[in-house]
Design a protein around this motif. Sequence first.
Motif, PDB file in Angstrom:
ATOM      1  N   LEU A 246      26.271   0.186  27.472  1.00  0.00           N
ATOM      2  CA  LEU A 246      25.027   0.293  26.716  1.00  0.00           C
ATOM      3  C   LEU A 246      23.930   0.966  27.526  1.00  0.00           C
ATOM      4  N   THR A 247      23.207   1.844  26.884  1.00  0.00           N
ATOM      5  CA  THR A 247      21.985   2.390  27.447  1.00  0.00           C
ATOM      6  C   THR A 247      20.831   1.548  26.914  1.00  0.00           C
ATOM      7  N   VAL A 248      20.035   1.006  27.824  1.00  0.00           N
ATOM      8  CA  VAL A 248      18.993   0.045  27.452  1.00  0.00           C
ATOM      9  C   VAL A 248      17.691   0.443  28.134  1.00  0.00           C
ATOM     10  N   SER A 249      16.579   0.280  27.444  1.00  0.00           N
ATOM     11  CA  SER A 249      15.285   0.566  28.052  1.00  0.00           C
ATOM     12  C   SER A 249      15.072  -0.387  29.226  1.00  0.00           C
ATOM     13  N   PRO A 250      14.432   0.078  30.312  1.00  0.00           N
ATOM     14  CA  PRO A 250      14.323  -0.728  31.537  1.00  0.00           C
ATOM     15  C   PRO A 250      13.779  -2.130  31.322  1.00  0.00           C
ATOM     16  N   GLY A 251      12.780  -2.265  30.483  1.00  0.00           N
ATOM     17  CA  GLY A 251      12.170  -3.575  30.290  1.00  0.00           C
ATOM     18  C   GLY A 251      13.025  -4.565  29.536  1.00  0.00           C
ATOM     19  N   ALA A 252      14.091  -4.088  28.925  1.00  0.00           N
ATOM     20  CA  ALA A 252      14.930  -4.967  28.103  1.00  0.00           C
ATOM     21  C   ALA A 252      16.279  -5.282  28.735  1.00  0.00           C
ATOM     22  N   ILE A 253      16.570  -4.720  29.916  1.00  0.00           N
ATOM     23  CA  ILE A 253      17.900  -4.874  30.518  1.00  0.00           C
ATOM     24  C   ILE A 253      18.284  -6.335  30.701  1.00  0.00           C
ATOM     25  N   THR A 254      17.404  -7.114  31.315  1.00  0.00           N
ATOM     26  CA  THR A 254      17.722  -8.511  31.586  1.00  0.00           C
ATOM     27  C   THR A 254      17.930  -9.298  30.303  1.00  0.00           C
ATOM     28  N   LYS A 255      17.057  -9.100  29.320  1.00  0.00           N
ATOM     29  CA  LYS A 255      17.177  -9.847  28.063  1.00  0.00           C
ATOM     30  C   LYS A 255      18.438  -9.465  27.300  1.00  0.00           C
ATOM     31  N   VAL A 256      18.798  -8.187  27.317  1.00  0.00           N
ATOM     32  CA  VAL A 256      20.009  -7.748  26.625  1.00  0.00           C
ATOM     33  C   VAL A 256      21.242  -8.347  27.298  1.00  0.00           C
ATOM     34  N   THR A 295      27.679  -3.007  14.876  1.00  0.00           N
ATOM     35  CA  THR A 295      26.710  -2.622  13.844  1.00  0.00           C
ATOM     36  C   THR A 295      25.682  -3.694  13.517  1.00  0.00           C
ATOM     37  N   HIS A 296      25.953  -4.937  13.903  1.00  0.00           N
ATOM     38  CA  HIS A 296      25.003  -6.007  13.621  1.00  0.00           C
ATOM     39  C   HIS A 296      24.458  -6.653  14.895  1.00  0.00           C
ATOM     40  N   ASP A 297      25.366  -7.186  15.721  1.00  0.00           N
ATOM     41  CA  ASP A 297      24.901  -7.914  16.904  1.00  0.00           C
ATOM     42  C   ASP A 297      24.144  -7.009  17.873  1.00  0.00           C
ATOM     43  N   LEU A 298      24.697  -5.837  18.172  1.00  0.00           N
ATOM     44  CA  LEU A 298      23.995  -4.919  19.058  1.00  0.00           C
ATOM     45  C   LEU A 298      22.745  -4.346  18.401  1.00  0.00           C
ATOM     46  N   ALA A 299      22.833  -4.093  17.100  1.00  0.00           N
ATOM     47  CA  ALA A 299      21.699  -3.494  16.388  1.00  0.00           C
ATOM     48  C   ALA A 299      20.474  -4.400  16.390  1.00  0.00           C
ATOM     49  N   GLU A 300      20.709  -5.708  16.528  1.00  0.00           N
ATOM     50  CA  GLU A 300      19.600  -6.657  16.495  1.00  0.00           C
ATOM     51  C   GLU A 300      18.977  -6.885  17.873  1.00  0.00           C
ATOM     52  N   LEU A 301      19.524  -6.248  18.899  1.00  0.00           N
ATOM     53  CA  LEU A 301      18.973  -6.439  20.247  1.00  0.00           C
ATOM     54  C   LEU A 301      17.922  -5.375  20.546  1.00  0.00           C
ATOM     55  N   PRO A 302      16.669  -5.753  20.688  1.00  0.00           N
ATOM     56  CA  PRO A 302      15.620  -4.776  21.023  1.00  0.00           C
ATOM     57  C   PRO A 302      15.889  -4.141  22.380  1.00  0.00           C
ATOM     58  N   PHE A 307      25.194   3.398  22.844  1.00  0.00           N
ATOM     59  CA  PHE A 307      26.327   2.785  23.531  1.00  0.00           C
ATOM     60  C   PHE A 307      27.553   3.661  23.376  1.00  0.00           C
ATOM     61  N   ASP A 308      28.480   3.510  24.329  1.00  0.00           N
ATOM     62  CA  ASP A 308      29.785   4.164  24.292  1.00  0.00           C
ATOM     63  C   ASP A 308      30.851   3.092  24.366  1.00  0.00           C
ATOM     64  N   VAL A 309      31.958   3.315  23.676  1.00  0.00           N
ATOM     65  CA  VAL A 309      33.002   2.304  23.590  1.00  0.00           C
ATOM     66  C   VAL A 309      34.326   2.848  24.105  1.00  0.00           C
ATOM     67  N   SER A 310      34.983   2.070  24.942  1.00  0.00           N
ATOM     68  CA  SER A 310      36.343   2.366  25.378  1.00  0.00           C
ATOM     69  C   SER A 310      37.225   1.207  24.936  1.00  0.00           C
ATOM     70  N   ILE A 311      38.255   1.494  24.147  1.00  0.00           N
ATOM     71  CA  ILE A 311      39.173   0.472  23.673  1.00  0.00           C
ATOM     72  C   ILE A 311      40.352   0.375  24.636  1.00  0.00           C
ATOM     73  N   VAL A 312      40.643  -0.830  25.095  1.00  0.00           N
ATOM     74  CA  VAL A 312      41.757  -1.043  26.015  1.00  0.00           C
ATOM     75  C   VAL A 312      43.074  -0.953  25.240  1.00  0.00           C
ATOM     76  N   LEU A 313      43.912   0.003  25.625  1.00  0.00           N
ATOM     77  CA  LEU A 313      45.232   0.158  25.014  1.00  0.00           C
ATOM     78  C   LEU A 313      46.299  -0.605  25.779  1.00  0.00           C
ATOM     79  N   GLU A 314      46.174  -0.599  27.092  1.00  0.00           N
ATOM     80  CA  GLU A 314      47.134  -1.321  27.940  1.00  0.00           C
ATOM     81  C   GLU A 314      46.504  -1.613  29.283  1.00  0.00           C
ATOM     82  N   ALA A 315      46.582  -2.868  29.706  1.00  0.00           N
ATOM     83  CA  ALA A 315      46.077  -3.258  31.022  1.00  0.00           C
ATOM     84  C   ALA A 315      47.217  -3.238  32.026  1.00  0.00           C
ATOM     85  N   LEU A 316      47.049  -2.468  33.084  1.00  0.00           N
ATOM     86  CA  LEU A 316      48.065  -2.404  34.134  1.00  0.00           C
ATOM     87  C   LEU A 316      47.760  -3.357  35.283  1.00  0.00           C
TER      88      LEU A 316
END
Length: 343
Positions: A246-256, A295-302, A307-316
Motif C-alpha cells: 500500500l502507498t499511504v500518506s505519511p501522516g496515516a502510515i501508523t494508523k493504517v 474494495t471495502h476494507d481498504l477503501a475505508e482507510l483514510p 495499492f499493488d497486489v501479488s497473489i501467492v501461487l506457490e510457497a517454496l
Amino acid sequence: MSLLDDDDLDLVAALQHAPRAPLSLLAEVLGVSASTVGRRLARLESDRLLRVIGQLDWSVSGEGHPWHVWVTAEPGRASEVAGRLAALPGTTLVAVTAGQADVYCSVLPERRAAVRDLLARSIPATPGVRSARSELVLSATTKSDAWRLPRLTEDQIHRLTAHAAQDTPTSAPPTPGTLTPDELRALRLLATDGRTTAAQISRRLDLGRSTAYRLTQSLLQRGLVRPRVEIEPSLLGYALEAVVALTVSPGAITKVAEALTGHPSARYVSTTAGHSCVVHQGVFRDEHGLAHFLTHDLAELPGVTSFDVSIVLEALRRHWLDRASGRLAAAADATDAPTSGLP
C-alpha cells in the motif's frame, strides 16, 4: 491437497493459541482423549503438514530488520528463479506470485554487512531475474504467529491462555553477543521444535532441571523465541494468499498499519522504508473475500492512495523452512533453518 477434517482443524486452532500446551490440556479443551490428540498430532507431523517451531526474534535471527523483495523474472522462469532464491542464505520466505511480481521473498541476512551483497548482487544476478525491488521493514505490527484459525469458543481460548505464548516481552531485545552459550543452544532446540520441554532441554544440554526450566522460561518470556504452528493456509481452508503493498500518506502510515493488524486476514503487517509504506500479507477463503478487502476494507482507510497486489501461487519457503506442494521438507532434508541466524 485435500483439506484437513474438522477434528484436525480444531487441533490446529488449539495449538495456534497454545503451541506448548501438554496433550492432556489439549485433549480436555477439545473433548477427546490425550491418545487421540497425540495420534492426530503425530500424523500431521509425519505427513509433513504441520510443525510447531520457535519463531526467533529479529534480534537473534539476524542483524537488523528483514527486507521485502519483489522480483520480475524472465518469461517462463518464475519457478526456476524462486528455487534459486530459496537456496540463497538469508532468504526466509520465497513464493511464486502473480500480479505485481513474479516472485516475492523476504530476506534477513545473518550479518548486516551481507545485505548489500544479497540485494545488490546475489538476487539481481540470479539467472532468470529481470529486475528486483526491495524495501526495508521498519516495524511489524503483527507477525504470522499471531494469526488464529477462528474455530474455538471463548471458554476454550480462556482455558488455553495459561499456556499461550508471551504476547509482550518482559525486557528489551539483547544486544549482539550478550546471549550466553546455554541460551544460544536452548534457542536452537526451541527454534527447531517449539514444544521442546524444559526436561528435554535439561537432558540435551546436560543442565540441571531447575536451571533448564529457568532458562526456558526466560527465553519465552523475553520474547526471544515464540512457539508457533507452521502449516500452509490452504490446508486450513484459505485458498488465496495475497501480499498487498500500500502507498499511504505519511501522516496515516501508523494508523493504517494498526487498522490492518486487526483485520481477520492479517498474517503479517509491516511498515517499510520504500514506496509501499505498508505491506499487508493476508489470507482469504476465496476471491470474494479478497475483493471485499480491497474494495471495502481498504477503501475505508483514510490515507491509502493506491495499492499493488501479488497473489501467492506457490510457497517454496516460509520462515527458513523449505516446502513443496504444501508439505514441509522432510526432517532429514531440513536445514534447521529457523536457527540459521544463530551463531
